[in-house]
Write an enzyme that holds these catalytic residues in place. Sequence first.
Site, PDB file in Angstrom:
ATOM      1  N   ARG A  27       0.859  -1.187   0.000  1.00 41.44           N
ATOM      2  CA  ARG A  27       0.000   0.000   0.000  1.00 41.44           C
ATOM      3  C   ARG A  27       0.896   1.239   0.000  1.00 41.44           C
ATOM      4  O   ARG A  27       1.717   1.399   0.903  1.00 41.44           O
ATOM      5  CB  ARG A  27      -0.898  -0.009   1.251  1.00 41.44           C
ATOM      6  CG  ARG A  27      -1.697   1.246   1.420  1.00 41.44           C
ATOM      7  CD  ARG A  27      -2.632   1.223   2.630  1.00 41.44           C
ATOM      8  NE  ARG A  27      -3.246   2.530   2.710  1.00 41.44           N
ATOM      9  CZ  ARG A  27      -3.145   3.358   3.743  1.00 41.44           C
ATOM     10  NH1 ARG A  27      -2.520   2.993   4.842  1.00 41.44           N
ATOM     11  NH2 ARG A  27      -3.699   4.542   3.692  1.00 41.44           N
ATOM     12  N   HIS A  53      -2.815  10.951   0.874  1.00 42.53           N
ATOM     13  CA  HIS A  53      -2.253  10.713   2.204  1.00 42.53           C
ATOM     14  C   HIS A  53      -1.559  12.017   2.614  1.00 42.53           C
ATOM     15  O   HIS A  53      -0.341  12.066   2.778  1.00 42.53           O
ATOM     16  CB  HIS A  53      -1.302   9.519   2.177  1.00 42.53           C
ATOM     17  CG  HIS A  53      -0.971   8.942   3.524  1.00 42.53           C
ATOM     18  ND1 HIS A  53      -1.105   7.595   3.817  1.00 42.53           N
ATOM     19  CD2 HIS A  53      -0.503   9.511   4.651  1.00 42.53           C
ATOM     20  CE1 HIS A  53      -0.713   7.371   5.070  1.00 42.53           C
ATOM     21  NE2 HIS A  53      -0.331   8.522   5.597  1.00 42.53           N
ATOM     22  N   GLU A  59      -7.119   8.378   6.501  1.00 46.06           N
ATOM     23  CA  GLU A  59      -7.373   9.001   7.800  1.00 46.06           C
ATOM     24  C   GLU A  59      -7.873  10.449   7.698  1.00 46.06           C
ATOM     25  O   GLU A  59      -7.207  11.390   8.146  1.00 46.06           O
ATOM     26  CB  GLU A  59      -6.101   8.961   8.660  1.00 46.06           C
ATOM     27  CG  GLU A  59      -5.576   7.562   8.891  1.00 46.06           C
ATOM     28  CD  GLU A  59      -4.353   7.519   9.806  1.00 46.06           C
ATOM     29  OE1 GLU A  59      -3.855   8.580  10.212  1.00 46.06           O
ATOM     30  OE2 GLU A  59      -3.901   6.408  10.128  1.00 46.06           O
ATOM     31  N   ASN A 109      -7.205   1.608  10.170  1.00 52.63           N
ATOM     32  CA  ASN A 109      -5.914   1.908  10.789  1.00 52.63           C
ATOM     33  C   ASN A 109      -6.139   1.966  12.287  1.00 52.63           C
ATOM     34  O   ASN A 109      -6.930   2.790  12.769  1.00 52.63           O
ATOM     35  CB  ASN A 109      -5.364   3.261  10.321  1.00 52.63           C
ATOM     36  CG  ASN A 109      -4.924   3.235   8.868  1.00 52.63           C
ATOM     37  OD1 ASN A 109      -5.064   2.224   8.185  1.00 52.63           O
ATOM     38  ND2 ASN A 109      -4.397   4.351   8.399  1.00 52.63           N
ATOM     39  N   TYR A 123      -3.961   1.480  16.054  1.00 49.45           N
ATOM     40  CA  TYR A 123      -2.692   1.235  16.749  1.00 49.45           C
ATOM     41  C   TYR A 123      -2.873   1.062  18.251  1.00 49.45           C
ATOM     42  O   TYR A 123      -2.008   0.514  18.912  1.00 49.45           O
ATOM     43  CB  TYR A 123      -1.736   2.425  16.539  1.00 49.45           C
ATOM     44  CG  TYR A 123      -1.253   2.609  15.124  1.00 49.45           C
ATOM     45  CD1 TYR A 123      -2.028   3.256  14.167  1.00 49.45           C
ATOM     46  CD2 TYR A 123      -0.004   2.137  14.736  1.00 49.45           C
ATOM     47  CE1 TYR A 123      -1.572   3.434  12.868  1.00 49.45           C
ATOM     48  CE2 TYR A 123       0.466   2.314  13.438  1.00 49.45           C
ATOM     49  CZ  TYR A 123      -0.329   2.973  12.512  1.00 49.45           C
ATOM     50  OH  TYR A 123       0.132   3.139  11.228  1.00 49.45           O
ATOM     51  N   GLU A 125      -3.328  -0.263   8.244  1.00 46.47           N
ATOM     52  CA  GLU A 125      -2.139   0.149   9.006  1.00 46.47           C
ATOM     53  C   GLU A 125      -2.224  -0.413  10.411  1.00 46.47           C
ATOM     54  O   GLU A 125      -3.265  -0.310  11.082  1.00 46.47           O
ATOM     55  CB  GLU A 125      -2.034   1.673   9.143  1.00 46.47           C
ATOM     56  CG  GLU A 125      -1.531   2.391   7.939  1.00 46.47           C
ATOM     57  CD  GLU A 125      -1.379   3.891   8.172  1.00 46.47           C
ATOM     58  OE1 GLU A 125      -1.094   4.319   9.303  1.00 46.47           O
ATOM     59  OE2 GLU A 125      -1.569   4.627   7.181  1.00 46.47           O
TER      60      GLU A 125
HETATM   61  O1  IFM Z   1       2.858   7.568   9.975  1.00 53.14           O
HETATM   62  C1  IFM Z   1       1.477   7.583  10.204  1.00 53.14           C
HETATM   63  C2  IFM Z   1       0.723   7.435   8.897  1.00 53.14           C
HETATM   64  O2  IFM Z   1       1.098   8.403   7.977  1.00 53.14           O
HETATM   65  C3  IFM Z   1      -0.753   7.533   9.145  1.00 53.14           C
HETATM   66  N1  IFM Z   1      -1.170   6.637  10.189  1.00 53.14           N
HETATM   67  C4  IFM Z   1      -0.423   6.604  11.414  1.00 53.14           C
HETATM   68  C5  IFM Z   1       1.053   6.465  11.120  1.00 53.14           C
HETATM   69  C6  IFM Z   1       1.861   6.448  12.436  1.00 53.14           C
HETATM   70  O3  IFM Z   1       1.654   7.621  13.136  1.00 53.14           O
END
Ligand code: IFM
Length: 439
Positions: free
Chosen positions: A77, A121, A166, A292, A294, A346
């Site tokens: 990606r 992006h 995002e 995405n 985390y 992500e």
């Molecule tokens: O690096 C970023 C990415 O550009 C978008 N999502 C989160 C990642 C980590 O912060």
Amino acid sequence: MNALTFPPDFLWGTATSSYQIEGAVKEDGRGPSIWDDFCRLKDAIQDGSDGGVACDHYHRYREDVALMKQLGLKAYRFSIAWPRILPAGRGALNPKGLAFYDRLVDELLAAGIRPFVTLYHWDLPSALNALGGWTTRDSAGWFADYAAVVVHALGDRVKDWITLNEPWCSAYLGYEFGMHAPGHQNKDLASRAGHYLLLAHALGMQAIRAAGDAHTRVGITLNFEPHLPATDSEADRQAAAQAFDWQYEGFAEPILTGAYSQRMLDRMAGAVDIRSGDLALIAARNDFIGVNCYSAVLMSAARGKVYDDDPEFTRMGWAVRPAGLHAILMRLHHATRGRIPLYVTENGASFADEVTNGRVHDERRIAYLRAHFAAAHQAIQDGADLRGFFVWSLMDNFEWSFGYQQFFGVVRVDYATQQRLIKDSGYYLRDVIAANAVV
Ligand code: IFM
């Protein structure tokens, strides 16, 4: 130990974005973007750096695709820099900019790697920012026109398209908190940007489908930080379920239901011209949703957000909570009644890395990935139609306002020499892909 085996055609990949890795910002006719401008502002970037050179991927893409092949990636990606294609954001096309992505796509396909292409992006052409950027309704049309140009050029080989990455970050980090380009601190501008980004996604999907073929698939990538109950108590469960989830309610909800929550409408009150028909457009069917995720937030009925018993933090200060990934995948599965395929577009972790005898023994990153792969596997077991998982990131890169002080890569980059070194987590990912299983 039991292997957690994934479905046979599960798509394992890594992700990057244009401004974070390409460099070559003044080459071959690329126009300036809001991130070139933002990086010049005093104190905007923690280490005073910018994406001018980054990982020099623009010149080293062949080497990078060879690394991907070595890792056994099935998909990659990446994003396209709008100002390389249309240096002023609209109007004259820059053939040299398109030619770069043409070469990259061919290189990927020759290596047997499926390209997943994000059209936006965060590197908005500066010329469009001067016209109001995402705070003007016109931005939706600009984006759709740009999307059509790219799909006309690459759509014979690229079938998987992501409109926006995002949009919550584009709108709120960029226009309300001033942490991202273009660096505004204005709640109303941010609300407007949020709505027009959704409209851009909708018009972008139409344009991509019109320019593509029967195999074209298009979706959006959204970021989530789910709320989890701090304990098993019913009160905490309720607290987690009822908390205002800005990221979900700002983007996933209007896309999936055609309506904003009352809380979201209250937040946007008076700032946005939501016209009749907007939400019907925004709710057009996506071929997939990119997730995405985390981290997650713990909610307690008595204490609200709980910060004090976090198990482990990454270098970003994000709590490691793989249950959050499982929770958002299941929430989307239920919200879509299982009808829209999901991808983790992500997930990954920044930790400080050390090179020891030519190796990076990044055990904490491996543990993070293993736990999140297991959470994704559990979601599939629980019925989610999860089709793939893209690790963020292929390589260390420019982490926005943190500059080069965060390290998300499964490949290390020595910025002085541009040498790449596969970390232990890269070899771990290679083994997971080869086995199609987490052991
Ligand atoms: O690096 C970023 C990415 O550009 C978008 N999502 C989160 C990642 C980590 O912060």
